[in-house]
Design a protein around this motif. Sequence first.
Motif, PDB file in Angstrom:
ATOM      1  N   ILE A  58       0.838  -1.200   0.000  1.00 37.58           N
ATOM      2  CA  ILE A  58       0.000   0.000   0.000  1.00 37.58           C
ATOM      3  C   ILE A  58       0.873   1.250   0.000  1.00 37.58           C
ATOM      4  N   VAL A  59       1.937   1.224   0.787  1.00 40.35           N
ATOM      5  CA  VAL A  59       2.851   2.364   0.863  1.00 40.35           C
ATOM      6  C   VAL A  59       3.515   2.608  -0.493  1.00 40.35           C
ATOM      7  N   ILE A  60       4.004   1.531  -1.109  1.00 45.79           N
ATOM      8  CA  ILE A  60       4.689   1.663  -2.399  1.00 45.79           C
ATOM      9  C   ILE A  60       3.746   2.212  -3.466  1.00 45.79           C
ATOM     10  N   LEU A  61       2.549   1.629  -3.557  1.00 44.00           N
ATOM     11  CA  LEU A  61       1.582   2.085  -4.554  1.00 44.00           C
ATOM     12  C   LEU A  61       1.180   3.540  -4.311  1.00 44.00           C
ATOM     13  N   SER A  62       1.006   3.900  -3.052  1.00 45.56           N
ATOM     14  CA  SER A  62       0.597   5.269  -2.727  1.00 45.56           C
ATOM     15  C   SER A  62       1.676   6.277  -3.102  1.00 45.56           C
ATOM     16  N   ILE A  63       2.928   5.926  -2.829  1.00 43.48           N
ATOM     17  CA  ILE A  63       4.043   6.819  -3.171  1.00 43.48           C
ATOM     18  C   ILE A  63       4.161   6.972  -4.691  1.00 43.48           C
ATOM     19  N   VAL A  64       4.085   5.856  -5.407  1.00 42.57           N
ATOM     20  CA  VAL A  64       4.258   5.890  -6.866  1.00 42.57           C
ATOM     21  C   VAL A  64       3.111   6.641  -7.537  1.00 42.57           C
ATOM     22  N   ILE A  65       1.879   6.266  -7.198  1.00 39.44           N
ATOM     23  CA  ILE A  65       0.719   6.935  -7.809  1.00 39.44           C
ATOM     24  C   ILE A  65       0.662   8.397  -7.387  1.00 39.44           C
ATOM     25  N   GLY A  66       0.972   8.655  -6.109  1.00 40.23           N
ATOM     26  CA  GLY A  66       0.999  10.040  -5.634  1.00 40.23           C
ATOM     27  C   GLY A  66       2.031  10.872  -6.377  1.00 40.23           C
ATOM     28  N   ALA A  67       3.199  10.285  -6.658  1.00 40.59           N
ATOM     29  CA  ALA A  67       4.250  10.992  -7.390  1.00 40.59           C
ATOM     30  C   ALA A  67       3.800  11.318  -8.814  1.00 40.59           C
ATOM     31  N   ILE A  68       3.106  10.367  -9.442  1.00 42.19           N
ATOM     32  CA  ILE A  68       2.597  10.604 -10.798  1.00 42.19           C
ATOM     33  C   ILE A  68       1.616  11.777 -10.813  1.00 42.19           C
ATOM     34  N   LEU A  69       0.679  11.758  -9.852  1.00 43.80           N
ATOM     35  CA  LEU A  69      -0.300  12.835  -9.766  1.00 43.80           C
ATOM     36  C   LEU A  69       0.365  14.164  -9.426  1.00 43.80           C
ATOM     37  N   GLY A  70       1.319  14.119  -8.487  1.00 39.65           N
ATOM     38  CA  GLY A  70       2.009  15.337  -8.081  1.00 39.65           C
ATOM     39  C   GLY A  70       2.811  15.965  -9.203  1.00 39.65           C
ATOM     40  N   GLU A  71       3.498  15.124  -9.987  1.00 49.29           N
ATOM     41  CA  GLU A  71       4.258  15.634 -11.121  1.00 49.29           C
ATOM     42  C   GLU A  71       3.324  16.161 -12.216  1.00 49.29           C
ATOM     43  N   TRP A  72       2.183  15.508 -12.373  1.00 48.74           N
ATOM     44  CA  TRP A  72       1.226  15.921 -13.397  1.00 48.74           C
ATOM     45  C   TRP A  72       0.699  17.328 -13.135  1.00 48.74           C
ATOM     46  N   ILE A  73       0.363  17.602 -11.863  1.00 48.60           N
ATOM     47  CA  ILE A  73      -0.145  18.938 -11.523  1.00 48.60           C
ATOM     48  C   ILE A  73       0.982  19.867 -11.076  1.00 48.60           C
ATOM     49  N   ASP A  74       2.206  19.320 -10.967  1.00 44.95           N
ATOM     50  CA  ASP A  74       3.386  20.087 -10.554  1.00 44.95           C
ATOM     51  C   ASP A  74       3.135  20.796  -9.223  1.00 44.95           C
ATOM     52  N   LEU A  75       2.732  19.999  -8.239  1.00 49.38           N
ATOM     53  CA  LEU A  75       2.373  20.551  -6.929  1.00 49.38           C
ATOM     54  C   LEU A  75       3.559  21.217  -6.252  1.00 49.38           C
ATOM     55  N   ASP A  76       4.749  20.633  -6.396  1.00 54.73           N
ATOM     56  CA  ASP A  76       5.942  21.192  -5.763  1.00 54.73           C
ATOM     57  C   ASP A  76       6.194  22.623  -6.247  1.00 54.73           C
ATOM     58  N   GLN A  77       6.033  22.832  -7.539  1.00 52.98           N
ATOM     59  CA  GLN A  77       6.231  24.172  -8.100  1.00 52.98           C
ATOM     60  C   GLN A  77       5.217  25.159  -7.545  1.00 52.98           C
ATOM     61  N   LYS A  78       3.975  24.714  -7.397  1.00 67.02           N
ATOM     62  CA  LYS A  78       2.928  25.598  -6.889  1.00 67.02           C
ATOM     63  C   LYS A  78       3.170  25.970  -5.426  1.00 67.02           C
ATOM     64  N   VAL A  79       3.621  24.987  -4.630  1.00 71.74           N
ATOM     65  CA  VAL A  79       3.920  25.270  -3.228  1.00 71.74           C
ATOM     66  C   VAL A  79       5.083  26.239  -3.122  1.00 71.74           C
ATOM     67  N   ASN A  80       6.101  26.044  -3.946  1.00 74.87           N
ATOM     68  CA  ASN A  80       7.244  26.950  -3.936  1.00 74.87           C
ATOM     69  C   ASN A  80       6.861  28.344  -4.421  1.00 74.87           C
ATOM     70  N   GLN A  81       5.944  28.419  -5.384  1.00 73.43           N
ATOM     71  CA  GLN A  81       5.476  29.722  -5.850  1.00 73.43           C
ATOM     72  C   GLN A  81       4.775  30.475  -4.730  1.00 73.43           C
ATOM     73  N   LEU A  82       3.992  29.737  -3.913  1.00 75.94           N
ATOM     74  CA  LEU A  82       3.333  30.361  -2.770  1.00 75.94           C
ATOM     75  C   LEU A  82       4.368  30.901  -1.793  1.00 75.94           C
ATOM     76  N   GLY A  83       5.404  30.098  -1.533  1.00 73.59           N
ATOM     77  CA  GLY A  83       6.468  30.541  -0.636  1.00 73.59           C
ATOM     78  C   GLY A  83       7.189  31.763  -1.166  1.00 73.59           C
ATOM     79  N   ARG A  84       7.456  31.778  -2.484  1.00 73.33           N
ATOM     80  CA  ARG A  84       8.139  32.939  -3.072  1.00 73.33           C
ATOM     81  C   ARG A  84       7.245  34.182  -3.081  1.00 73.33           C
ATOM     82  N   TRP A  85       5.913  33.966  -3.220  1.00 67.32           N
ATOM     83  CA  TRP A  85       4.983  35.089  -3.156  1.00 67.32           C
ATOM     84  C   TRP A  85       5.032  35.736  -1.776  1.00 67.32           C
ATOM     85  N   ILE A  86       5.048  34.885  -0.740  1.00 69.06           N
ATOM     86  CA  ILE A  86       5.178  35.402   0.626  1.00 69.06           C
ATOM     87  C   ILE A  86       6.505  36.133   0.786  1.00 69.06           C
TER      88      ILE A  86
END
Length: 234
Positions: A58-86
Amino acid sequence: MILFGSLFNVLTIIIGTLIGRFLYGIPERMKETIMYGIGMAVVAIGLQMTFETTQIVIVILSIVIGAILGEWIDLDQKVNQLGRWIERKLPAKKEGPGIAQGFVTATLFFCVGSMAIIGAIDSGLRNDHNVLIMKGILDGFTSIIFSSTLGIGVAFAAIPLLIYQGSITFLATILSRFVPDELMKLFISEMTATGGLMIAAIGLNLIGLTKIRVANFIPGIAVVAVIVTIVYAF
């Protein structure tokens, strides 16, 4: 007041950050060594959490699928953009890391963990804030250490933390009528393990060994809920 625990947690982070700012002027060599120490401790905490899993698949599948979704929406970039806005909205010291790094690192560390989930659920179900109060004390000391090296951005992690834990608290009051205790326990254990891997990745980044886009793994928490529900159903 069902949000008392989360509000206490927010207050300790802000106070800890302000205390840590007084330690900001320590020599760069010492700060580097402190950061390595923090990184190693974070890795150890993350791995300890990961060992709580009872279903490693369950952990492996969650990490892999979560990474695919996260890269697709580029969540890391959006979080960093929020930090840079602040960072753009507030004056920051020229030396040391910017607000964005402290904000992103602290947000991930404070939000991803079993105490955040369990404590918020306890607040919503039983109006019991003991877990979040204990977490707040731990986060307060952690924010002292983080802010002494990562800066004032650590304090702004209190905002998403309040939204995150507050949302879980309110949802717990609703879901408790429908979700069996056994399913909830399974979710918490696998969510803790999955979050533990993310925290270990944060530690590796702090040490400087990797540049993992940890925020892109966050959808894995939602994936855990879906997979655990399917496993429980069958």
